[in-house]
Design a protein around this motif. Structure first.
Motif, PDB file in Angstrom:
ATOM      1  N   UNK A 342       0.842  -1.191   0.000  1.00 21.59           N
ATOM      2  CA  UNK A 342       0.000   0.000   0.000  1.00 21.59           C
ATOM      3  C   UNK A 342       0.880   1.245   0.000  1.00 21.59           C
ATOM      4  N   UNK A 343       0.473   2.248  -0.778  1.00 21.64           N
ATOM      5  CA  UNK A 343       1.193   3.513  -0.821  1.00 21.64           C
ATOM      6  C   UNK A 343       0.514   4.544   0.072  1.00 21.64           C
ATOM      7  N   UNK A 344       1.301   5.226   0.887  1.00 25.05           N
ATOM      8  CA  UNK A 344       0.784   6.275   1.749  1.00 25.05           C
ATOM      9  C   UNK A 344       0.785   7.614   1.026  1.00 25.05           C
ATOM     10  N   UNK A 345       0.042   8.570   1.550  1.00 27.43           N
ATOM     11  CA  UNK A 345      -0.050   9.886   0.929  1.00 27.43           C
ATOM     12  C   UNK A 345       1.286  10.606   0.915  1.00 27.43           C
ATOM     13  N   UNK A 349       5.605   3.621   1.674  1.00 33.40           N
ATOM     14  CA  UNK A 349       4.815   2.428   1.380  1.00 33.40           C
ATOM     15  C   UNK A 349       4.728   1.526   2.591  1.00 33.40           C
ATOM     16  N   UNK A 350       3.673   0.726   2.631  1.00 34.17           N
ATOM     17  CA  UNK A 350       3.453  -0.244   3.698  1.00 34.17           C
ATOM     18  C   UNK A 350       3.361  -1.637   3.088  1.00 34.17           C
ATOM     19  N   UNK A 351       3.558  -2.624   3.930  1.00 35.38           N
ATOM     20  CA  UNK A 351       3.542  -4.007   3.485  1.00 35.38           C
ATOM     21  C   UNK A 351       2.824  -4.857   4.513  1.00 35.38           C
ATOM     22  N   UNK A 352       1.965  -5.755   4.056  1.00 32.98           N
ATOM     23  CA  UNK A 352       1.302  -6.726   4.922  1.00 32.98           C
ATOM     24  C   UNK A 352       1.483  -8.106   4.312  1.00 32.98           C
TER      25      UNK A 352
END
Length: 394
Positions: A342-345, A349-352
Motif C-alpha cells: 500500500x502507498x501512503x499519501x 509504502x506499507x507491506x502486509x
C-alpha cells in the motif's frame, strides 16, 4: 574499476579487498572509525572499531600494497545507530542496529563519499551475492548459509546494487576465507569474529539501556490487565522473553508466561501463555523494494507444492517461485501466502504479509525481509504482528 574497499580490521573485509585486488581493480582501503572511544581494546570476540581493529586494517592494506585511510564516522554512527537504538527501545520496539548501521553508515556514507571521490564501486566483506542480469543487478543470499548476510543488507535499496562488490558471496565457508587470508599473508587469518552489538562490547544490553534511559518502575500485567509483577523499565523486555520476569503471582494453570507485548504509553509489560507468541500476519512500514522487475506476486501453485514450512531444506535450493519472509538475521524463512503493498499519501509504502505457518517471538521494530528463492526482493520494519482469524495454534 576504481574500488573503495571497507576494511574493518577483520578477516572477511581483508580477504574481500584482496580478492578485488587480484581481480585487477584499482583498490583503495578505508577504515570507518565508528567508536567515540577507539582506544578501548576488544573484549575477546566482542565489539569492534577499536584501536586494534584500525591497526589490523592498516597492516592488511600495507600487505596488499594499497593506499589506506581512516574516516572518523563516530558522530554519524552515534546519531543514526546508537541514538536510534535507544529511541526504538524507548518506543517499545526491538531494533536491529546492524540493519541501521548498514543503511546509514556502511552504505549511505561509504557510497556517497565513494561517488564524490570518483570511485566506481565499494567493496565489503559481507556474505551475499550480486547477480548481474539483463534487467539489472540482484541481491541474493551468500553461498554459505551459516554466514549469509543478505538479511542485513536488504536496507541498502536498489540504487546501490550496481555499485557494490561482495567478493565473499560465493565463499563456501568461513574456514575457506581464513585459509585464503593465510595464503595471502594478511595476518588476520586467526582473528576471532566480532559478535553481539558492537557498541555494547560487554554484552550487557540492559545495563546500556539503563545508563541511557534510567529507571522507570511499572506494572507487569497479564492479558486480562491483572498486575502480576513489577518491572524497572519496560525497555528491558522484549517479545518472547521468559527469564528475568520475577513474577510474584503464578499463572492459574501453572504454565510459564512470556512477554507478549510492551505498552510504553501505560508503562506496562504484558505477559501471557506461550501460544500467544505464535503469529501468522505481519504489518510493516518503511518498505524498501529492491526488485522493480518483481512485484511480489504469490505463485499459489508453487506455494502449495512447496508446503508451509522450509524444514531443513537448503535455502540456496528454495524454489524460485516461492516468496518467503525472514525476521531474524539467521532465522528460518516462512512461506508467504498473501502479500499486500500500500502507498501512503506521503510517498512511503506499507507491506502486509500472511504466512503459511505461524512463527514465534515477532516484535515491533524488527526487520522483515522478503525473498523469492535466494533473491532479496524487499525489506520493511515490523509494526504489528498478530494471529489471523481461524488460525490454529502452533
Amino acid at each position: 574499476m576504481r574500488v573503495l574497499a571497507a576494511l574493518s580490521g577483520g578477516v572477511d573485509s581483508a580477504v574481500a579487498a584482496a580478492k578485488a585486488v587480484e581481480a585487477g581493480h584499482e583498490v583503495v582501503g578505508v577504515h570507518m572509525a565508528l567508536s567515540s572511544q577507539p582506544q578501548e581494546c576488544r573484549l575477546g570476540s566482542r565489539g569492534c572499531c577499536s584501536v586494534e581493529d584500525a591497526a589490523d586494517a592498516a597492516r592488511a592494506a600495507e600487505i596488499m600494497g594499497i593506499p589506506f585511510y581512516v574516516w572518523d564516522l563516530a558522530e554519524e554512527f552515534e546519531q543514526t545507530v546508537i541514538t536510534d537504538f535507544v529511541e526504538q527501545y524507548k518506543a517499545g520496539h526491538t531494533p536491529n542496529p546492524c540493519v541501521r548501521c548498514n543503511e546509514f553508515v556502511k552504505f549511505r556514507e561509504l557510497a556517497q563519499r565513494a561517488r564524490a571521490l570518483g570511485f566506481d564501486a565499494v567493496c565489503t566483506g559481507h556474505y551475499a551475492r550480486i547477480v548481474r542480469t539483463d534487467s539489472g543487478p540482484q541481491l541474493h543470499r551468500g553461498r554459505d548459509e551459516a554466514k549469509d548476510q543478505s538479511y542485513v543488507l536488504a536496507i541498502m535499496g536498489p540504487e546501490e546494487l550496481p555499485r557494490v562488490i561482495f567478493p565473499l558471496g560465493d565463499a563456501p565457508s568461513k574456514s575457506w576465507v581464513r585459509s585464503e587470508a593465510e595464503r595471502m599473508g594478511l595476518g588476520v587469518s586467526n582473528k576471532p569474529d566480532s559478535y553481539d552489538i558492537c557498541f555494547i562490547p560487554d554484552g550487557d544490553t540492559q545495563g546500556f539501556l539503563r545508563s541511557h534511559l534510567g529507571s522507570n518502575p511499572g506494572d507487569i500485567v497479564d492479558t486480562e490487565g491483572r498486575v502480576v509483577g513489577r518491572h524497572d523499565g519496560y525497555w528491558n523486555f522484549t517479545v518472547g522473553q521468559r527469564r528475568g520476569l520475577n513474577l510474584g503471582n503464578p499463572a492459574a494453570d501453572g504454565r510459564p508466561r512470556y512477554v507478549v507485548e510492551t505498552k510504553p504509553q501505560l508503562n506496562q509489560v504484558v505477559v501471557g501463555a506461550s501460544e500467544l507468541l505464535s503469529i501468522d500476519h505481519i504489518d510493516c512500514s518503511e518498505l524498501v523494494w529492491l526488485a522493480p522487475d518483481d512485484l511480489g506476486e504469490i505463485d499459489e501453485l508453487a506455494t502449495r507444492e512447496f508446503g508451509p514450512s522450509l524444514g531443513e531444506r537448503c535455502l540456496n535450493e528454495v524454489d524460485e517461485g516461492v516468496v518467503t519472509a525472514q525476521i531474524r538475521a539467521h532465522g528460518v524463512p516462512s512461506v508467504v501466502t498473501e502479500l499486500v503493498r500500500e502507498n501512503n499519501e506521503d510517498g512511503s509504502s506499507r507491506l502486509s504479509v500472511a504466512l503459511a505457518q505461524p512463527i514465534r517471538g515477532v516484535a515491533a521494530g524488527q526487520s522483515l525481509v522478503l525473498y523469492r528463492g535466494t533473491r532479496v526482493i524487499a525489506e520493511a520494519t515490523i509494526e504489528r504482528a498478530y494471529r489471523g482469524q481461524g488460525s490454529a495454534a502452533s
